[in-house]
Design an enzyme around this catalytic site. Sequence first.
Site, short mmCIF file in Angstrom:
data_model
loop_
_atom_site.label_atom_id
_atom_site.label_comp_id
_atom_site.label_asym_id
_atom_site.label_seq_id
_atom_site.Cartn_x
_atom_site.Cartn_y
_atom_site.Cartn_z
CB ILE A 12 40.79 66.48 0.65
CG1 ILE A 12 41.34 65.08 0.48
CG2 ILE A 12 39.37 66.59 0.16
CD1 ILE A 12 40.69 64.05 1.38
CG ASN B 162 31.72 78.91 0.61
OD1 ASN B 162 31.62 79.96 0.00
ND2 ASN B 162 32.52 77.93 0.21
CB VAL C 254 32.68 71.04 6.02
CG1 VAL C 254 33.06 70.50 7.40
CG2 VAL C 254 33.12 70.06 4.93
CG HIS D 133 35.67 75.74 6.12
ND1 HIS D 133 34.48 75.24 6.58
CD2 HIS D 133 35.55 75.77 4.76
CE1 HIS D 133 33.69 74.97 5.57
NE2 HIS D 133 34.30 75.30 4.44
CG HIS E 68 37.71 77.64 1.08
ND1 HIS E 68 37.78 76.38 0.53
CD2 HIS E 68 36.48 77.72 1.66
CE1 HIS E 68 36.65 75.72 0.77
NE2 HIS E 68 35.85 76.52 1.43
#
Length: 127
Positions: free
Chosen positions: A36, A96, A105, A109, A111
């Site tokens: 986002i 991370n 978060v 995930h 990136h």
Amino acid sequence: MAYTYDDQNIFAKILRGEIPNTTVLETDHSLAFRDIQAQAPEHVLVIPKGPYVTYDHFANTASDAEIVDYTRAIGKICDMLGVSADDGAGYRMISNAGEHGVQEVPHLHVHILAGRNIGRMIARAAD
Ligand code: 5GP
């Protein structure tokens, strides 16, 4: 180490369809969507659909099917974005984890950042 998964995290809400996202790829066990707050011309997040907090949590406890699906999804995203260093200009992949990794978060995930020179791997911390 016991991981605690918070099912109210924002990516869990995205997986449940409670929050919209710009999907790039969906597979049996993985979802890829645009960040986002993109920090590069291409900034895609790839997440497993299962409740994993970090990469090590996933790597140590996910099924072979999930791990294969997730890894292949990352490869496919690089192909789709045209950023493979084989025939494109390359990319940076980051995951991370925890406090020192400055993970915002708590759902695994990676990136994938591309479309410009991403610079050095990490900034040197001030002494
Ligand atoms: P982290 O610091 O945990 O590695 O990165 C979390 C990333 O999630 C950030 O780059 C942030 O911009 C992104 N993010 C946070 N909330 C949302 C959201 O609601 N939708 C999307 N697509 N990305 C989000």
